[in-house]
Design a protein around this motif. Structure first.
Motif, PDB file in Angstrom:
ATOM      1  N   UNK A 146       0.829  -1.198   0.000  1.00 59.12           N
ATOM      2  CA  UNK A 146       0.000   0.000   0.000  1.00 59.12           C
ATOM      3  C   UNK A 146       0.860   1.242   0.000  1.00 59.12           C
ATOM      4  N   UNK A 147       0.576   2.166  -0.896  1.00 60.39           N
ATOM      5  CA  UNK A 147       1.429   3.348  -1.075  1.00 60.39           C
ATOM      6  C   UNK A 147       1.492   4.226   0.161  1.00 60.39           C
ATOM      7  N   UNK A 148       0.456   4.187   1.014  1.00 61.49           N
ATOM      8  CA  UNK A 148       0.431   5.012   2.221  1.00 61.49           C
ATOM      9  C   UNK A 148       0.883   4.236   3.463  1.00 61.49           C
ATOM     10  N   UNK A 149       1.398   3.045   3.257  1.00 61.75           N
ATOM     11  CA  UNK A 149       1.776   2.185   4.389  1.00 61.75           C
ATOM     12  C   UNK A 149       3.284   2.192   4.629  1.00 61.75           C
ATOM     13  N   UNK A 150       3.901   3.355   4.443  1.00 62.50           N
ATOM     14  CA  UNK A 150       5.354   3.450   4.587  1.00 62.50           C
ATOM     15  C   UNK A 150       5.830   3.216   6.019  1.00 62.50           C
ATOM     16  N   UNK A 151       4.953   3.408   7.004  1.00 65.12           N
ATOM     17  CA  UNK A 151       5.327   3.211   8.409  1.00 65.12           C
ATOM     18  C   UNK A 151       5.115   1.776   8.882  1.00 65.12           C
ATOM     19  N   UNK A 152       4.626   0.910   7.995  1.00 64.22           N
ATOM     20  CA  UNK A 152       4.208  -0.422   8.422  1.00 64.22           C
ATOM     21  C   UNK A 152       5.107  -1.528   7.888  1.00 64.22           C
ATOM     22  N   UNK A 153       5.066  -2.638   8.598  1.00 65.13           N
ATOM     23  CA  UNK A 153       5.547  -3.924   8.089  1.00 65.13           C
ATOM     24  C   UNK A 153       4.397  -4.921   8.214  1.00 65.13           C
ATOM     25  N   UNK A 154       4.418  -5.944   7.370  1.00 64.30           N
ATOM     26  CA  UNK A 154       3.441  -7.026   7.498  1.00 64.30           C
ATOM     27  C   UNK A 154       4.137  -8.248   8.058  1.00 64.30           C
ATOM     28  N   UNK A 155       3.559  -8.794   9.120  1.00 69.27           N
ATOM     29  CA  UNK A 155       4.070 -10.026   9.723  1.00 69.27           C
ATOM     30  C   UNK A 155       3.043 -11.127   9.500  1.00 69.27           C
TER      31      UNK A 155
END
Length: 398
Positions: A366-375
């Motif tokens: 997601x282009x706005x998910x720069x602060x996230x990681x997926x686990x």
């Protein structure tokens, strides 16, 4: 016309496609393992369970009985019948197994063929972000225009129908949803889906619903298929498969359910891509998917996913620099790493290289998910515990 053509140049269609960050991470994991490093992979959407014994035995038996030739383009009839029965029991929607069920070689093929059969050059398709990477890229390959709606963390990554309506134009042909969602774990509320279906009728568009994780919900959360709403069987295409529910990722077996006319259009693409899924795999699934042994094994698997989910959330709760959105379905969790001072991309890269724990940067989903990681909590409880220790250690050393 082609005298000056560069033979190494890719097509304009391929130039529109973005490489998958998921595959980039998985490839790096393979490199590190080949160099002797022990990697804890919380990156892939792959259950670490084995395929149920009855399905394996049925497939082996089918090979021994020489079911190694073509099946119908639509799929092995007994399997289509079993799929229709399963859907009717789980969603209440009745599909004619003879004309409204299509077996594919994976859910990915189902997505590809469905979008190719619907989207024309310039058509708009509404997508929600974060999302599985295939949807946007297949819209581009098909010549369509992705219209991306960014879902809000504070809203649990829930779809907001009023926001959808604002993005509808006279070129809107398709809305794609993934329910339960990869990567957010959101399971869309019945009231939200109902409003989305009302918009489909009002504005005359199709909903493609990827329901690959439909059997994986937690607590009191209930899954509902868009096809179960009034008038939606003919306005929707439902994609599902065996990879997640039956731990059959490598078998590459998916399916599509839709009205007869829509299935016939998708079949035109399918017959020129994979022709048919391997016959012995289809027979193995048909003869093994609803035995008592398989029901017990899949039930235990779902129970274990629930335990792993709680284990992961409790572990993350102890790391003050991290926060997350509670997942109600699938087996992923979106974790905000911004308090560490790193972006999701930086965090994921350094965590892999320094602590040998693989996660997916949120920006790849997601282009706005720069602060996230997926686990992913499809890994074993032991590996989740080890990964949590290494993540906490990594953050302390920053």
């Amino acid at each position: 016309m082609y005298k000056d053509y560069d033979l190494t140049q890719e097509s304009k269609r391929v130039q529109k496609v973005e490489p998958s960050l998921i595959r980039t991470v998985l490839n790096r994991v393979d490199e590190l393992r080949k160099n002797g490093h022990e990697i804890i992979a919380l990156s892939a959407g792959e259950p670490d369970f084995n395929t149920p014994s009855d399905i394996k035995a049925a497939a082996i038996n089918a090979i021994n009985e020489n079911y190694t030739h073509y099946s119908s383009n639509r799929g092995y009839e007994a399997l289509r019948k079993k799929i229709a029965e399963k859907i009717r029991k789980e969603t209440g929607v009745s599909y004619d197994y003879r004309t409204e069920v299509l077996v594919t070689s994976s859910g990915a093929e189902a997505i590809n063929n469905t979008i190719l059969s619907i989207i024309d050059e310039g058509d708009e398709a509404i997508l929600f972000s974060p999302a599985f990477v295939n949807y946007e890229n297949m819209i581009k390959i098909s010549g369509g225009v992705p219209v991306i709606i960014d879902l809000k963390r504070e809203n649990g990554f829930e779809i907001e129908p009023f926001e959808v309506e604002k993005h509808i134009t006279d070129k809107t042909k398709l809305v794609v949803i993934n329910n339960p969602n990869n990567p957010s774990g959101a399971v869309y509320k019945s009231s939200v889906l109902e409003q989305l279906c009302e918009l489909a009728v009002k504005y005359n568009f199709i909903i493609v619903s990827d329901e690959m994780y439909s059997s994986l919900t937690f607590g009191d959360t209930k899954f509902k298929s868009v096809a179960s709403f009034p008038g939606m069987k003919e306005r929707s295409v439902i994609i599902n498969g065996f990879s997640k529910t039956y731990a059959m990722t490598g078998w590459r077996l998916g399916y599509i359910t839709a009205g007869e006319i829509r299935i016939n259009t998708i079949l035109k693409i399918h017959q020129y891509s994979t022709t048919c899924s391997p016959t012995f795999i289809q027979i193995g699934a048909a003869n093994g998917m609803d035995t008592e042994g398989t029901r017990q094994e899949t039930a235990l698997m779902i129970e274990e996913f629930a335990r792993r989910r709680m284990l992961l959330m409790k572990g993350l709760d102890r790391i003050l620099e991290l926060s997350y959105v509670i997942p109600n379905g699938a087996f992923y969790i979106m974790v905000d790493v911004s308090k560490t001072g790193l972006t999701g991309m930086e965090f994921a890269k350094r965590l892999l290289e320094e602590k040998h724990v693989a996660v997916i940067p949120g920006v790849g989903l997601g282009r706005k998910c720069t602060d996230f990681i997926r686990i992913s909590f499809a890994a074993s409880a032991k590996n989740i515990e080890k990964a949590l220790f290494r993540i906490a250690e990594f953050i302390k050393e920053l």
